[in-house]
Design a protein around this motif. Structure first.
Motif, mmCIF file in Angstrom:
data_model
loop_
_atom_site.group_PDB
_atom_site.id
_atom_site.type_symbol
_atom_site.label_atom_id
_atom_site.label_comp_id
_atom_site.label_asym_id
_atom_site.label_seq_id
_atom_site.Cartn_x
_atom_site.Cartn_y
_atom_site.Cartn_z
ATOM 1 N N LEU A 51 -14.141 -15.731 -15.600
ATOM 2 C CA LEU A 51 -15.001 -16.742 -16.237
ATOM 3 C C LEU A 51 -16.469 -16.369 -16.079
ATOM 4 C CD1 LEU A 51 -13.213 -20.057 -15.170
ATOM 5 C CD2 LEU A 51 -13.321 -19.086 -17.457
ATOM 6 N N ALA A 52 -16.841 -15.879 -14.889
ATOM 7 C CA ALA A 52 -18.235 -15.490 -14.664
ATOM 8 C C ALA A 52 -18.638 -14.340 -15.584
ATOM 9 C CB ALA A 52 -18.426 -15.099 -13.207
ATOM 10 N N GLN A 53 -17.743 -13.395 -15.794
ATOM 11 C CA GLN A 53 -18.051 -12.249 -16.655
ATOM 12 C C GLN A 53 -18.210 -12.677 -18.110
ATOM 13 O OE1 GLN A 53 -15.158 -9.138 -16.400
ATOM 14 N NE2 GLN A 53 -16.395 -7.640 -17.508
ATOM 15 N N VAL A 54 -17.351 -13.602 -18.562
ATOM 16 C CA VAL A 54 -17.450 -14.095 -19.940
ATOM 17 C C VAL A 54 -18.782 -14.808 -20.153
ATOM 18 C CG1 VAL A 54 -16.485 -15.724 -21.599
ATOM 19 C CG2 VAL A 54 -14.959 -14.251 -20.274
ATOM 20 N N LEU A 55 -19.175 -15.684 -19.213
ATOM 21 C CA LEU A 55 -20.429 -16.421 -19.344
ATOM 22 C C LEU A 55 -21.637 -15.490 -19.235
ATOM 23 C CD1 LEU A 55 -19.607 -19.604 -17.264
ATOM 24 C CD2 LEU A 55 -19.805 -19.434 -19.722
ATOM 25 N N ASP A 56 -21.515 -14.452 -18.408
ATOM 26 C CA ASP A 56 -22.621 -13.516 -18.261
ATOM 27 C C ASP A 56 -22.892 -12.770 -19.565
ATOM 28 O OD1 ASP A 56 -24.584 -12.188 -16.569
ATOM 29 O OD2 ASP A 56 -23.357 -10.415 -16.880
ATOM 30 N N LYS A 57 -21.846 -12.507 -20.342
ATOM 31 C CA LYS A 57 -22.023 -11.846 -21.631
ATOM 32 C C LYS A 57 -22.692 -12.775 -22.646
ATOM 33 C CE LYS A 57 -18.289 -8.470 -21.201
ATOM 34 N NZ LYS A 57 -16.993 -7.978 -21.757
ATOM 35 N N LEU A 58 -22.432 -14.081 -22.530
ATOM 36 C CA LEU A 58 -23.066 -15.029 -23.438
ATOM 37 C C LEU A 58 -24.546 -15.180 -23.107
ATOM 38 C CD1 LEU A 58 -20.349 -17.835 -23.628
ATOM 39 C CD2 LEU A 58 -20.902 -16.158 -25.377
ATOM 40 N N ASP A 59 -24.845 -15.444 -21.845
ATOM 41 C CA ASP A 59 -26.226 -15.630 -21.408
ATOM 42 C C ASP A 59 -26.253 -15.473 -19.890
ATOM 43 O OD1 ASP A 59 -28.756 -16.702 -20.582
ATOM 44 O OD2 ASP A 59 -28.923 -17.620 -22.545
ATOM 45 N N GLY A 60 -27.123 -14.626 -19.393
ATOM 46 C CA GLY A 60 -27.161 -14.359 -17.961
ATOM 47 C C GLY A 60 -27.441 -15.586 -17.125
ATOM 48 N N ARG A 61 -28.204 -16.543 -17.665
ATOM 49 C CA ARG A 61 -28.530 -17.749 -16.905
ATOM 50 C C ARG A 61 -27.311 -18.598 -16.620
ATOM 51 N NH1 ARG A 61 -32.609 -20.701 -20.622
ATOM 52 N NH2 ARG A 61 -31.029 -20.011 -22.104
ATOM 53 N N LEU A 62 -26.324 -18.561 -17.513
ATOM 54 C CA LEU A 62 -25.176 -19.451 -17.389
ATOM 55 C C LEU A 62 -24.340 -19.130 -16.162
ATOM 56 C CD1 LEU A 62 -24.000 -19.672 -21.101
ATOM 57 C CD2 LEU A 62 -25.509 -21.190 -19.846
ATOM 58 N N THR A 63 -24.367 -17.890 -15.704
ATOM 59 C CA THR A 63 -23.559 -17.517 -14.546
ATOM 60 C C THR A 63 -23.968 -18.312 -13.315
ATOM 61 O OG1 THR A 63 -23.380 -15.287 -15.463
ATOM 62 C CG2 THR A 63 -22.760 -15.568 -13.163
ATOM 63 N N ASP A 64 -25.268 -18.494 -13.117
ATOM 64 C CA ASP A 64 -25.749 -19.250 -11.955
ATOM 65 C C ASP A 64 -25.767 -20.749 -12.216
ATOM 66 O OD1 ASP A 64 -26.176 -16.879 -10.552
ATOM 67 O OD2 ASP A 64 -28.167 -16.626 -11.441
ATOM 68 N N GLU A 65 -26.174 -21.141 -13.405
ATOM 69 C CA GLU A 65 -26.351 -22.564 -13.690
ATOM 70 C C GLU A 65 -25.024 -23.315 -13.775
ATOM 71 O OE1 GLU A 65 -29.107 -23.872 -13.502
ATOM 72 O OE2 GLU A 65 -30.520 -22.215 -13.727
ATOM 73 N N THR A 66 -23.955 -22.626 -14.118
ATOM 74 C CA THR A 66 -22.659 -23.295 -14.288
ATOM 75 C C THR A 66 -21.679 -22.923 -13.183
ATOM 76 O OG1 THR A 66 -21.865 -21.494 -15.715
ATOM 77 C CG2 THR A 66 -22.947 -23.358 -16.796
ATOM 78 N N ALA A 74 -11.813 -23.079 -12.785
ATOM 79 C CA ALA A 74 -10.911 -22.071 -12.226
ATOM 80 C C ALA A 74 -9.885 -22.700 -11.303
ATOM 81 C CB ALA A 74 -11.724 -21.014 -11.478
ATOM 82 N N SER A 75 -10.309 -23.699 -10.528
ATOM 83 C CA SER A 75 -9.379 -24.373 -9.616
ATOM 84 C C SER A 75 -8.299 -25.116 -10.386
ATOM 85 C CB SER A 75 -10.152 -25.334 -8.718
ATOM 86 O OG SER A 75 -9.280 -26.027 -7.852
ATOM 87 N N HIS A 76 -8.686 -25.834 -11.450
ATOM 88 C CA HIS A 76 -7.687 -26.588 -12.240
ATOM 89 C C HIS A 76 -6.733 -25.647 -12.957
ATOM 90 C CE1 HIS A 76 -9.654 -30.152 -11.115
ATOM 91 N NE2 HIS A 76 -10.578 -30.203 -12.059
ATOM 92 N N MET A 77 -7.264 -24.556 -13.500
ATOM 93 C CA MET A 77 -6.393 -23.605 -14.196
ATOM 94 C C MET A 77 -5.473 -22.867 -13.221
ATOM 95 S SD MET A 77 -8.952 -21.993 -17.080
ATOM 96 C CE MET A 77 -7.638 -21.018 -17.787
ATOM 97 N N ALA A 78 -5.971 -22.653 -11.996
ATOM 98 C CA ALA A 78 -5.148 -21.981 -10.997
ATOM 99 C C ALA A 78 -3.940 -22.820 -10.603
ATOM 100 C CB ALA A 78 -5.994 -21.667 -9.765
ATOM 101 N N HIS A 79 -4.040 -24.133 -10.727
ATOM 102 C CA HIS A 79 -2.903 -24.996 -10.420
ATOM 103 C C HIS A 79 -1.788 -24.855 -11.463
ATOM 104 C CE1 HIS A 79 -5.682 -26.998 -7.645
ATOM 105 N NE2 HIS A 79 -4.616 -27.503 -7.065
ATOM 106 N N LEU A 80 -2.132 -24.402 -12.668
ATOM 107 C CA LEU A 80 -1.125 -24.320 -13.729
ATOM 108 C C LEU A 80 -0.170 -23.153 -13.528
ATOM 109 C CD1 LEU A 80 -3.422 -25.010 -16.819
ATOM 110 C CD2 LEU A 80 -2.071 -26.643 -15.518
ATOM 111 N N VAL A 81 -0.696 -22.032 -13.036
ATOM 112 C CA VAL A 81 0.133 -20.827 -12.905
ATOM 113 C C VAL A 81 1.305 -21.044 -11.947
ATOM 114 C CG1 VAL A 81 0.123 -18.398 -12.235
ATOM 115 C CG2 VAL A 81 -1.808 -19.356 -13.511
ATOM 116 N N PRO A 82 1.082 -21.542 -10.696
ATOM 117 C CA PRO A 82 2.235 -21.756 -9.818
ATOM 118 C C PRO A 82 3.208 -22.807 -10.345
ATOM 119 C CG PRO A 82 0.230 -22.640 -8.841
ATOM 120 C CD PRO A 82 -0.185 -21.825 -10.002
ATOM 121 N N ALA A 83 2.698 -23.807 -11.048
ATOM 122 C CA ALA A 83 3.597 -24.817 -11.603
ATOM 123 C C ALA A 83 4.501 -24.213 -12.669
ATOM 124 C CB ALA A 83 2.788 -25.970 -12.185
#
Length: 404
Positions: A51-66, A74-83
């Motif tokens: 996710l950080a790499q995708v946002l960094d390609k859009l705009d470098g500021r978004l990596t830190d601001e978001t 990432a935490s919510h999506m990580a819960h989907l894989v084990p389920a």
């Protein structure tokens, strides 16, 4: 194969026959927990940098601001894989306990619905936060739209969770909700009105984030911080926060100072009340004395003033008006391309108002007030030179005229 291995292990441990099923179930549950934990940790560790790499390609500021929003997504999506993994392997692990497998399948689906909804909501928040940095002054009400999408997500997945828990079709719940339309409209009245207002505000470009608005009815006078689905936040000049219903911007009137901020100047519109008793004609010898004053020598060389002096009935108030206009024309901080005039208003019981109407080239509040004060300081000081006086009610410190 796994069942056979666990059965042999139970025999090696010499467990009673009636405990074999419990032993198998317990081992399978521990194995399932281990698989789920490993999948969760691996997926979360993998998703964050992606996710950080995708946002960094859009705009470098978004990596830190978001960073916070990315962690949550990432935490919510990580819960989907084990389920999903547990849903796939549960028939293999719990084939000997069909009832448990059915209950576990329902629980897993409830878990999936919950975190799919949370992941979608987090993704909407992340997109809205990114848009806020990419477009600081947006014309699209992204806050209202994002809140509406999150509300719809909550409603849809709540229906899916309830229908799964009750083992009923979602269409039955939807048909029941249809009968409660009036109640739903009442409950979500503010959200519906706010969404409609957000669309109208965006289409008509009435208010943007960062605009200075004034709405006395709600005590709002400051910059717009946020335009959300149901509320608009305004930071007042005393740093207090006023919350206004979004629909109020459509139903009530307000003043938007954006036009002034985008124009070439900020208006100065203030009058000096001249004591009518001091207005009179100026004699020839008085004009000669005025022309000898160092401060007024350049003023009397103006063509307009020369034309005025050519007449036989020059008044001190007319001469003062010409002087004020001359001062404004020479002032470097007054926008000379915008309206500039000095005019008389209707006389009142407090004198004759001589109004200045012009525009300060500097729109900053502090500088604007300083420019305005500097102009009027000098005008009040020059009044006695033209034998004029500003009207002022008699105060307790002034001597009353003697009675005859």
């Amino acid at each position: 194969m796994l069942t056979d291995v666990l059965t042999q292990l139970a025999q090696v441990l010499q467990l009673p026959q009636q405990w074999h099923a419990v032993f198998l179930l317990g081992c399978n549950m521990l194995l399932a927990i281990a698989v789920v934990t490993v999948c969760f940790l691996l997926s979360r560790a993998w998703l964050r940098p992606v996710l950080a790499q995708v946002l960094d390609k859009l705009d470098g500021r978004l990596t830190d601001e978001t960073a916070r929003e990315r962690r949550k997504l990432a935490s919510h999506m990580a819960h989907l894989v084990p389920a999903l993994v547990l849903q796939a392997v549960s028939p293999l692990l719990f084939n000997q306990a069909e009832h448990f497998a059915v209950v576990l399948g329902i629980i897993v689906w409830l878990y999936l619905y919950l975190f799919i909804g949370l992941a979608i909501s987090a993704a909407i928040t992340l997109i809205a936060k990114g848009y806020a940095y990419l477009a600081p002054n947006p014309t699209i009400p992204y806050q209202g739209i994002s809140q509406l999408l999150k509300l719809l997500t909550f409603i849809v997945f709540s229906i899916l969770i309830i229908s799964t828990a009750l083992d009923r079709s979602p269409t039955l719940l939807l048909s029941g909700l249809g009968a409660l339309t009036a109640v739903l409209l009442l409950v979500f009245k503010d959200a519906i009105l706010g969404f409609v207002a957000s669309i109208q505000i965006a289409v008509n470009n009435m208010v943007n984030v960062g605009d200075w608005i004034e709405m006395p009815k709600y005590g709002a006078d400051g910059d717009v911080l946020e335009i959300a689905l149901t509320t608009v936040k305004v930071r007042n000049w005393d740093n207090t926060i006023t919350t206004i219903p979004t629909y109020a911007l459509i139903s009530d009137s307000f003043k938007n100072w954006r036009g002034m901020q985008q124009s070439g100047g900020r208006r100065i519109k203030r009058a000096i009340n001249i004591d009518i008793g001091t207005i009179r004609f100026i004699k020839a010898d008085e004009l000669e004395q005025l022309q000898q004053r160092r401060r007024l020598q350049t003023f009397f060389q103006q063509q307009d003033v020369l034309d005025l002096l050519a007449s036989d009935d020059v008044t001190n108030i007319a001469l003062f008006r010409f002087y004020v206009q001359w001062v404004l024309r020479r002032h470097e901080k007054i926008n000379q391309q915008m309206t500039l005039m000095v005019r008389q208003l209707q006389s009142t019981e407090v004198g004759l108002p001589v109004e200045i109407y012009c525009f300060s080239a500097d729109k900053n509040w502090l500088n604007y007030e300083a420019i305005q004060a500097d102009i009027f300081d000098k005008l009040f000081a020059i009044l006695p030179v033209f034998d004029l006086a500003a009207f002022q009610r008699i105060s307790s410190r002034q001597e009353l005229p003697a009675k005859h």
